[in-house]
Design a protein around this motif. Structure first.
Motif, PDB file in Angstrom:
ATOM      1  N   ALA A 256       3.113  -6.159   8.794  1.00 31.31           N
ATOM      2  CA  ALA A 256       4.522  -5.913   8.462  1.00 31.31           C
ATOM      3  C   ALA A 256       4.755  -4.445   8.144  1.00 31.31           C
ATOM      4  O   ALA A 256       5.755  -3.849   8.559  1.00 31.31           O
ATOM      5  CB  ALA A 256       4.935  -6.788   7.278  1.00 31.31           C
ATOM      6  N   VAL A 257       3.823  -3.839   7.410  1.00 29.38           N
ATOM      7  CA  VAL A 257       3.954  -2.425   7.043  1.00 29.38           C
ATOM      8  C   VAL A 257       3.780  -1.532   8.272  1.00 29.38           C
ATOM      9  O   VAL A 257       4.500  -0.545   8.447  1.00 29.38           O
ATOM     10  CB  VAL A 257       2.939  -2.065   5.941  1.00 29.38           C
ATOM     11  CG1 VAL A 257       2.887  -0.559   5.725  1.00 29.38           C
ATOM     12  CG2 VAL A 257       3.297  -2.764   4.637  1.00 29.38           C
ATOM     13  N   LEU A 258       2.817  -1.877   9.126  1.00 29.76           N
ATOM     14  CA  LEU A 258       2.594  -1.075  10.331  1.00 29.76           C
ATOM     15  C   LEU A 258       3.854  -1.058  11.202  1.00 29.76           C
ATOM     16  O   LEU A 258       4.332   0.006  11.602  1.00 29.76           O
ATOM     17  CB  LEU A 258       1.420  -1.642  11.131  1.00 29.76           C
ATOM     18  CG  LEU A 258       0.014  -1.246  10.711  1.00 29.76           C
ATOM     19  CD1 LEU A 258      -1.018  -2.040  11.499  1.00 29.76           C
ATOM     20  CD2 LEU A 258      -0.220   0.245  10.908  1.00 29.76           C
ATOM     21  N   SER A 259       4.392  -2.240  11.515  1.00 22.25           N
ATOM     22  CA  SER A 259       5.555  -2.314  12.400  1.00 22.25           C
ATOM     23  C   SER A 259       6.822  -1.811  11.734  1.00 22.25           C
ATOM     24  O   SER A 259       7.660  -1.173  12.372  1.00 22.25           O
ATOM     25  CB  SER A 259       5.769  -3.756  12.867  1.00 22.25           C
ATOM     26  OG  SER A 259       4.903  -4.065  13.930  1.00 22.25           O
ATOM     27  N   GLY A 260       6.959  -2.105  10.442  1.00 20.88           N
ATOM     28  CA  GLY A 260       8.194  -1.758   9.751  1.00 20.88           C
ATOM     29  C   GLY A 260       8.244  -0.355   9.203  1.00 20.88           C
ATOM     30  O   GLY A 260       9.337   0.190   9.002  1.00 20.88           O
ATOM     31  N   LEU A 261       7.070   0.263   8.956  1.00 24.98           N
ATOM     32  CA  LEU A 261       7.059   1.544   8.254  1.00 24.98           C
ATOM     33  C   LEU A 261       6.278   2.639   8.958  1.00 24.98           C
ATOM     34  O   LEU A 261       6.814   3.704   9.267  1.00 24.98           O
ATOM     35  CB  LEU A 261       6.494   1.360   6.834  1.00 24.98           C
ATOM     36  CG  LEU A 261       7.174   0.325   5.942  1.00 24.98           C
ATOM     37  CD1 LEU A 261       6.538   0.321   4.566  1.00 24.98           C
ATOM     38  CD2 LEU A 261       8.657   0.598   5.835  1.00 24.98           C
ATOM     39  N   LEU A 262       4.983   2.405   9.204  1.00 21.86           N
ATOM     40  CA  LEU A 262       4.126   3.497   9.661  1.00 21.86           C
ATOM     41  C   LEU A 262       4.554   4.015  11.031  1.00 21.86           C
ATOM     42  O   LEU A 262       4.507   5.229  11.282  1.00 21.86           O
ATOM     43  CB  LEU A 262       2.661   3.046   9.700  1.00 21.86           C
ATOM     44  CG  LEU A 262       1.633   4.161   9.952  1.00 21.86           C
ATOM     45  CD1 LEU A 262       1.742   5.249   8.898  1.00 21.86           C
ATOM     46  CD2 LEU A 262       0.220   3.599   9.985  1.00 21.86           C
TER      47      LEU A 262
END
Length: 482
Positions: free
Chosen positions: A246-252
């Motif tokens: 979720a963090v990879l797709s949504g943020l990084l």
């Protein structure tokens, strides 16, 4: 820099940094989950304060309308993911997949990642931004391999190697920008500060800038997940903990995109330099069409949505490559909607894989009957990500397509083709997973569905009505991007 703004921007970096140090020594899971959640929530609150401030530049950190969009979005998803993470990681502990040391490491790295991403978005120095993105990359590499299985370690090494190549190319591009700026600005710190670079950009060596941008878009484009530099992304999603997906797709991916946009602005300010748009359009269309075809061949649910992320980052890169007020507005809106929607999908997918005990699409059936809350959440997420009205991505994709038809009708053909191809693939996969007779085993999972439905509610609201102040904010940023 104004003292209040200086305090707020520093707190956005300091809170997660301090929390990471505390969590590195906290062995009790529930306390560490609460600390992680509170730190993420406090960071988000400080990000909201930036909405009330005037843009200003400091020695090492700066704030403007562009990075406020990324920071507010990043800290919000960081906060909701920390809520989701609590129940997800608890199940991983109960099933023996993660031990106390792994969990302590996970929470410390989570806050380190938040710190690095915030620093990259706030850095006023192109070298400091590069360092922060490198730290964020190394942190996610470690988190992808946290399960210590052969496949997880292989995915982490693949991510590390490809990410290192990308970040090395970005470093070389950064050095070339410094060399292009040196004759106009002189040696030293000022030749790496965004504000000074933008002011003096018309005087830079255009040939050096041209070469620099090629290295920068290939380097940071690796982190964005643009084809053909995307190979690390599906493996990282498939083997790492779902909150990290979720963090990879949504943020990084957005943080790396932010770096590309900053350098695009630099080239646009130099009339003698090449237009960066055609290269971004080419990579965007390649990513969209390649990912759309690959969606038909995936048998792992997390890999499926990893390729969906590549597809949508391609659409976003295409929109920003087209440029102009409408396309830039559409790119910003699509980036925001994709981040909210894709993280929501991974929130559903994480608990679904825990319930079913598998990531194989063929073994996941009848979710709307066996797990209606998660099943219908996944249905709503996929309906949103494929661009069905009245959800927010429909509006952003409509703006991207309509602006392309108005300015470059021929480019609209591969764009619409890629969108329709991905639409069919995701609906085909969803039909089997969501409907029909449930199959396979089912485990008892205490799912945290509040973040899932909170994200979907925001996406629905954005599709129905965008507040005028948000429209004005995005329009201002779109003009800033040129």
């Amino acid at each position: 820099m104004n003292s209040n703004l200086f305090l707020v921007s520093n707190m956005l970096v300091a809170i997660p940094a301090i929390a990471a140090c505390v969590l590195a020594f906290e062995s009790e899971y529930r306390r560490s989950a609460i600390i992680n959640l509170c730190a993420s929530g406090a960071t988000f609150l400080f990000a909201l304060i930036l909405l009330l401030t005037e843009p200003e530049t400091g020695t090492y950190l700066f704030v403007d309308d562009l990075n406020i969009v990324f920071i507010v979005l990043s800290t919000f998803i960081g906060f909701t993911t920390s809520i989701y993470s609590a129940s997800y990681i608890e199940h991983e502990i109960e099933t023996g997949k993660l031990g106390p040391v792994n969990v302590r490491f996970y929470h410390a790295m989570y806050q380190t990642l938040m710190c690095a991403m915030n620093l990259a978005l706030l850095a006023s120095n192109i070298g400091l931004m590069w360092v922060a993105i490198e730290v964020a990359t190394l942190t996610t590499v470690l988190m992808v391999g946290i399960y210590r299985t052969p496949h997880a370690l292989e995915a982490a090494w693949k991510y590390f190697i490809l990410g290192s190549v990308g970040i090395a190319l970005a470093l070389f591009g950064t050095i070339l920008v410094y060399m292009a700026a040196e004759p106009a600005i002189g040696q030293g710190y000022d030749a790496m500060v965004w504000k000074t670079l933008m002011e003096q950009a018309p005087q830079f060596n255009p040939r050096m800038l041209n070469v620099a941008f090629v290295f920068l878009i290939l380097g940071y484009g690796t982190k964005v997940g643009l084809a053909p530099m995307h190979a690390w992304l599906p493996d990282a999603h498939a083997e790492g903990p779902t909150p990290i997906s979720a963090v990879l797709s949504g943020l990084l991916l957005n943080v790396a995109l932010y770096a590309v946009l900053r350098f695009k602005m630099l080239l646009t300010a130099n009339a003698a330099a090449i237009a960066p748009g055609p290269l971004m359009i080419t990579l965007g269309l390649l990513s969209l069409i390649l990912a759309a075809f690959m969606l038909y061949r995936r048998d792992d649910i997390k890999r499926l949505f990893a390729y969906s992320s590549i597809e949508h980052m391609g659409i976003i890169a295409f929109a920003f490559g087209m440029g102009g007020p409408l396309a830039n507005f559409a790119g910003l809106l699509h980036m925001t909607m994709h981040s909210l929607t894709k993280s929501a999908i991974f929130f559903a997918v994480g608990h679904i894989t825990q319930v079913s005990g598998t990531q194989k699409i063929a073994d996941i059936r009848g979710l709307t009957q066996s797990q209606p809350i998660l099943g219908w959440g996944l249905v709503a997420g996929v309906m949103a990500i494929v661009g069905l009205p009245p959800l927010g991505i429909f509006m952003s994709e409509f703006l991207v397509v309509s602006s392309t038809f108005a300015r470059q009708p021929l480019l609209a053909i591969p764009l619409v083709f890629g969108l329709l191809l991905a639409f069919g693939a995701l609906l085909l996969r969803l039909t089997g997973m969501a409907f029909g007779e449930p199959t396979g085993r089912e485990a008892e999972v205490k799912a945290s569905v509040i973040p899932l439905y909170a994200h979907l509610a925001l996406v629905l609201l954005a599709g129905l009505y965008l507040p005028s102040h948000i429209v004005a904010w995005f329009q201002n940023v779109a003009r800033l991007l040129g």
